[in-house]
Write a protein that holds these residues in place. Structure first.
Motif, PDB file in Angstrom:
ATOM      1  N   THR A 213      44.842  45.402  33.477  1.00  0.00           N
ATOM      2  CA  THR A 213      43.801  46.319  33.771  1.00  0.00           C
ATOM      3  C   THR A 213      43.174  45.944  34.924  1.00  0.00           C
ATOM      4  O   THR A 213      42.634  46.912  35.693  1.00  0.00           O
ATOM      5  N   THR A 214      43.086  44.787  35.659  1.00  0.00           N
ATOM      6  CA  THR A 214      42.489  44.321  36.740  1.00  0.00           C
ATOM      7  C   THR A 214      43.504  44.495  38.048  1.00  0.00           C
ATOM      8  O   THR A 214      43.108  44.666  39.138  1.00  0.00           O
ATOM      9  N   GLY A 215      44.719  44.390  37.521  1.00  0.00           N
ATOM     10  CA  GLY A 215      45.873  44.410  38.595  1.00  0.00           C
ATOM     11  C   GLY A 215      45.787  43.179  39.559  1.00  0.00           C
ATOM     12  O   GLY A 215      46.030  43.217  40.750  1.00  0.00           O
ATOM     13  N   ALA A 216      45.489  42.049  39.012  1.00  0.00           N
ATOM     14  CA  ALA A 216      45.347  40.738  39.414  1.00  0.00           C
ATOM     15  C   ALA A 216      45.993  39.549  38.745  1.00  0.00           C
ATOM     16  O   ALA A 216      46.166  39.692  37.442  1.00  0.00           O
ATOM     17  N   MET A 217      46.380  38.562  39.350  1.00  0.00           N
ATOM     18  CA  MET A 217      46.605  37.385  38.558  1.00  0.00           C
ATOM     19  C   MET A 217      45.348  36.599  38.069  1.00  0.00           C
ATOM     20  O   MET A 217      44.303  36.762  38.622  1.00  0.00           O
ATOM     21  N   GLN A 218      45.583  35.972  36.950  1.00  0.00           N
ATOM     22  CA  GLN A 218      44.320  34.924  36.304  1.00  0.00           C
ATOM     23  C   GLN A 218      44.817  33.956  35.607  1.00  0.00           C
ATOM     24  O   GLN A 218      45.869  34.017  35.127  1.00  0.00           O
TER      25      GLN A 218
ATOM     26  N   SER B 266      46.005  37.001  49.312  1.00  0.00           N
ATOM     27  CA  SER B 266      45.897  38.673  48.796  1.00  0.00           C
ATOM     28  C   SER B 266      45.483  38.679  47.368  1.00  0.00           C
ATOM     29  O   SER B 266      44.851  39.801  46.973  1.00  0.00           O
ATOM     30  N   SER B 267      45.549  37.802  46.496  1.00  0.00           N
ATOM     31  CA  SER B 267      45.395  37.969  45.181  1.00  0.00           C
ATOM     32  C   SER B 267      44.076  37.759  44.743  1.00  0.00           C
ATOM     33  O   SER B 267      43.694  37.902  43.386  1.00  0.00           O
ATOM     34  N   LYS B 268      43.142  37.105  45.317  1.00  0.00           N
ATOM     35  CA  LYS B 268      41.585  36.968  44.762  1.00  0.00           C
ATOM     36  C   LYS B 268      40.729  37.999  45.788  1.00  0.00           C
ATOM     37  O   LYS B 268      40.661  38.695  46.364  1.00  0.00           O
TER      38      LYS B 268
END
Length: 114
Positions: free
Chosen positions: A44-49, A112-114
């Motif tokens: 959904t956000t296109g990011a790692m978590q 680049s992931s934050k």
């Protein structure tokens, strides 16, 4: 939240994620540690978590205690990392948290992931 084994804590107070060598001594504990340290892709956000139920924070931003030693629980400073450098700089007048500043970060994330 789920965990890989019944002995893995499902709720805990803050603890050191990196590096706690006790977590790496037994395969069973290593699996719990690996579950806590993993990142997941959020489509959904296109990011790692963090994995569900895991919350992290970076300790002592601006200070030096977070990276002076990799595992401060080991005796005789067995995991000294920047301890000698910090001591040398302090001997020359630098003051931790004032003129000697550190910026610990969550190494699992790319810049680049934050």
């Amino acid at each position: 939240p789920s965990s890989p084994h019944w002995w893995c804590a499902r709720q805990a107070d803050w603890f050191r994620l990196w590096l706690d060598t006790k977590e790496l001594l037994l395969d069973a504990l290593t699996q719990c540690w690996a579950d806590n340290i993993r990142l997941m892709w959020n489509e959904t956000t296109g990011a790692m978590q963090n994995a569900p139920g895991v919350e992290t924070r970076t300790p002592d931003f601006g200070g030096v205690s977070a990276f002076s030693e990799l595992d401060p629980s080991l005796p005789l400073h067995a995991s000294s990392y920047f301890r000698d450098l910090i001591a040398a700089l302090e001997a020359r007048g630098y003051v931790a948290g004032s003129s000697l500043l550190g910026a610990p970060y969550d190494f699992r994330y790319a810049p680049s992931s934050k």
